[in-house]
Structure formats: structure tokens, C-alpha cells
Design an enzyme around this catalytic site. Sequence first.
Site, mmCIF file in Angstrom:
data_model
loop_
_atom_site.group_PDB
_atom_site.id
_atom_site.type_symbol
_atom_site.label_atom_id
_atom_site.label_comp_id
_atom_site.label_asym_id
_atom_site.label_seq_id
_atom_site.Cartn_x
_atom_site.Cartn_y
_atom_site.Cartn_z
ATOM 1 N N ASP A 1 77.120 25.701 76.897
ATOM 2 C CA ASP A 1 76.542 24.366 76.718
ATOM 3 C C ASP A 1 76.319 23.678 78.063
ATOM 4 O O ASP A 1 77.245 23.524 78.865
ATOM 5 C CB ASP A 1 77.487 23.531 75.845
ATOM 6 C CG ASP A 1 76.876 22.208 75.461
ATOM 7 O OD1 ASP A 1 76.124 22.179 74.485
ATOM 8 O OD2 ASP A 1 77.134 21.212 76.173
ATOM 9 N N ARG A 2 75.091 23.270 78.300
ATOM 10 C CA ARG A 2 74.700 22.692 79.586
ATOM 11 C C ARG A 2 75.332 21.315 79.807
ATOM 12 O O ARG A 2 75.779 20.991 80.916
ATOM 13 C CB ARG A 2 73.171 22.615 79.697
ATOM 14 C CG ARG A 2 72.476 23.933 79.970
ATOM 15 C CD ARG A 2 72.575 24.944 78.831
ATOM 16 N NE ARG A 2 71.931 24.513 77.600
ATOM 17 C CZ ARG A 2 72.115 25.090 76.396
ATOM 18 N NH1 ARG A 2 72.965 26.095 76.236
ATOM 19 N NH2 ARG A 2 71.489 24.645 75.336
ATOM 20 N N CYS B 1 64.126 23.969 77.606
ATOM 21 C CA CYS B 1 65.403 23.241 77.542
ATOM 22 C C CYS B 1 65.432 22.322 78.749
ATOM 23 O O CYS B 1 65.444 22.801 79.890
ATOM 24 C CB CYS B 1 66.595 24.202 77.583
ATOM 25 S SG CYS B 1 68.195 23.361 77.766
ATOM 26 N N ASN B 2 65.414 21.017 78.503
ATOM 27 C CA ASN B 2 65.400 20.073 79.626
ATOM 28 C C ASN B 2 66.673 20.162 80.456
ATOM 29 O O ASN B 2 66.629 20.209 81.683
ATOM 30 C CB ASN B 2 65.214 18.647 79.100
ATOM 31 C CG ASN B 2 63.792 18.364 78.647
ATOM 32 O OD1 ASN B 2 62.964 17.924 79.432
ATOM 33 N ND2 ASN B 2 63.502 18.626 77.380
ATOM 34 N N ALA C 1 68.746 22.481 81.040
ATOM 35 C CA ALA C 1 68.846 23.666 81.897
ATOM 36 C C ALA C 1 68.138 23.470 83.235
ATOM 37 O O ALA C 1 68.446 24.154 84.217
ATOM 38 C CB ALA C 1 68.272 24.883 81.178
ATOM 39 N N CYS D 1 64.542 16.132 75.635
ATOM 40 C CA CYS D 1 65.472 17.186 75.228
ATOM 41 C C CYS D 1 64.692 17.911 74.141
ATOM 42 O O CYS D 1 64.149 17.251 73.243
ATOM 43 C CB CYS D 1 66.776 16.603 74.682
ATOM 44 S SG CYS D 1 67.745 17.802 73.717
#
Lengths: 233, 233
Positions: free
Chosen positions: A47-48, A82-83, A85, A193
Site C-alpha cells: 500500500d502506497r 495509480c496517482n 505510485a 486517485c
Amino acid sequence: MRMLGVLGGMGPLASAEFMKALTLETPAERDQDHVPAILWSDPRVPDRTAARKHGGEDPLPWLLRGIRGLEAAGCGAIAIPCNTAHGWFAEMQAATSLPILHIVDAAAADLRRQGVTSGRIGLMGTTATLDMRLYQERLGIECITPGDALMQSHVMPAVGLVKANRVAEAYAPLAEVARRLRAEGADAVVLGCTEIPLGVAAGPALEFPVVDTVAALARAAIAWALAERDRAG
Amino acid sequence: MRMLGVLGGMGPLASAEFMKALTLETPAERDQDHVPAILWSDPRVPDRTAARKHGGEDPLPWLLRGIRGLEAAGCGAIAIPCNTAHGWFAEMQAATSLPILHIVDAAAADLRRQGVTSGRIGLMGTTATLDMRLYQERLGIECITPGDALMQSHVMPAVGLVKANRVAEAYAPLAEVARRLRAEGADAVVLGCTEIPLGVAAGPALEFPVVDTVAALARAAIAWALAERDRAG
């Protein structure tokens, strides 16, 4: 022509929607007109937000593994739907010679397409994306964001609902936050997101300009692919 | 655990819907619960119906290239969300040690899930799928098919509309053919071309059991992935 590489799985539903947008936004009469692409959808990437905010496991080794896989498969560019990331964008770009299409640049292009070139935009995203200032530092337009309370009560739970396949339930909290940003003077709201546009699409359309970062990144990828097709002759 | 390999792009919208179904049908609370997968979406694969019916370019070398790519990426099984491509199933399975999940077996499992275990089913698919008798030889239930005239006037044009991103227009001709098969005594209708469930989803739900071969194959893939997760511990 080289194929588009898609580093995905973060989350997997957003990756599927990216592939759908990539297809539907491409001018095509038959299969062979569409963009050749490889989607590396590995939802096991740590999880980022947890990594940035709470000292969780570093996602970078997982991201680099995907990039190596896309390189080995012969891809010519990489899109990452994926923003959050993109908080590791510099490390990823330093690790590959392939161009990575930056999602904030795609969002900026979509704002221009919609005629929003000044003023203020509302920015929705994960707490990590907002805290890392991914948009604030790169977009070139003033950003207003939901306060911490709304992030905790509305935005982050809604992102989690989409990741848990409870997409319809995510609409109400996300629409409420977008409308509040609009009421505070946002000329447009960036759904920064990739889970957020999925939730927002599950109910009535919002009454003001929004940037769907899944579709925006797909359009940037199509532009790359059309140029690549021309280049390859 | 090894990742699921998806040999797709035939067409690309069906592949995107497969990835969506793979996600939405997986029991998950967060990203990390979802199925790791690599989608090799190469819409340049020569047209499968043209190859079988009109002496068009052989798709097999393109299919094998995708399988090699999925093997190299470390996949543990392969799903192919294109019914017509299963006309080359034997050649593909002979060329790889990875199990290929057969879409007709997935459709058969979905018929059982819906309680349809005898009687007659209506079969819709490309002319090549029908002529190669992919379902008739493997399904174990009597199949009735649209006549040549309806295939030319309704089914094949509708498949082409989906591939050309004109999904909504595909609903009426596909629904008409499905209803005719029902009127001829079909207990259920198998949508045996992965473009067909996309068109059928663009309008009101049909009033009888149908098998969505995109969703059916996704369920088979999830069953493989859950077993693989158990195996890998």
C-alpha cells in the site's frame, strides 16, 4: 511498433477501467486498429499510502519488478494508472530508459482540453498524494484540498470501498467532497486517485468540470501509441 | 504465487471487461486480496474468423508469441478471453507446459451453476466458432444456432460494432437473435464470442438464462488463482 506497458494493479479495477478507456478512446474500426498493450496488474504491491504515511513496506522493489517485466516484454513506454505510485516517479524513471507518462501531466492536459487554464482547482486524492504535493508542485494551478477531517471520514473510506468492490457505495461520499470543493471556488475538480473516478461514475454526473485521471492517462497513452505507430511506419 | 496470464486483445474491449470481471468476482477487502495477472493485449493478432473462413493470415504465430511472453513473465496458467481463438487450442496447449483454461469448459461450468444441465442451449458466436463446432463437440448439451442469414445480418455485424467501439448499437441485433433462439426452445443462450456479452449488457437484461463467457472465464481463472494461492502457501 513497440507495445504500451501498463504498470497496474493499484488497484486492479482502476487498471481494468484504464484498459477500457484506452480502447474506447482510440479511433478504431476493427481489432487491429487498437493499441497493443501489456498490463502488469500486480495488486500485491504494498500500500502506497501506508508506506508514505505510516512507515509501511516500501513498494519500490515491487514497482521496479513490474517495470523490468514490461521492459523484457518489449514495451516502448510505461503508463501507471495509480496517482500515489507517482510519489516514486523519480526513482522509477531513473531505473528505466523507457519514458514513463506522468499522470499529473495527463491531468494538466485534460484541464487544458476542458478550457481550465487558470483559477483554482479542487484536488481529491489519497492523503499520501496530497501530502507529497504531487499535484501542487507540478500542475501549475492553485490547488484546494479537502481538510483532514473530510479526508478521514469521506475520501479515504471511499477509496477503500472501490478497492473492496463496493463501488456504488463510494459515490455519495466522493460526490459530497467534490461539491464542497466546488462551493469553495474550484473551477474544476481533479479526481487524483484512480479509484475516485470509478466511484464518481456510479451515480449522477457532477454539475461541473472534473478530470478523470484514468481517462486522462489513457488519452496520453493513445497519443504516445499513435506517434509510435507513425515512427514504426 | 505465480500470476495469471491473460492472452487478450481479441478484442481489446473484451479483455478489459475480463480484467474487470476478474476483479469484481474476487472476494476482496483491499488491493492485496486481488488476483495478480498479466494481460498481453495484442489486437494485431490476425482476424480469427477470416483465417478459418477466408484463408486469411494465420493467427497462430501471434498467439504463440503472446504465450511465450506470458511464460517469460512467470505466469502459472493462461486464460484467453476470445472464443474463436480456441480453434487453435490444441496447437497452443501443445506449445506450452502451462495449463490453458478452456473457455468452453468455463461456459459449461456456468451452465451448471445456473442449473442448466440438459435440454438444448442456444449458441451465439462468430461464424468460425460455430463452423469449427467448438461448443457442439465439447459442451455435452445439444446446441441450436442462428441460421446463416441471421449470422450475416445480425451477429457478425454486431461483433464488428463492439470491436469498433460502437457498443450500444450492438444491443438490438444481438438481443433479437438471442430471443429467437429462446423462442426455438433454448433453455439458455451461450454468448460464445466475448464481444457479445458486451453488446448485450448495453441494454435491458434478457428474460432468460444466458452465459456471459467473459465472466465465466473470469470465474474459472479466479478458481485457479485461489488454488494457486493455497498451493504457494
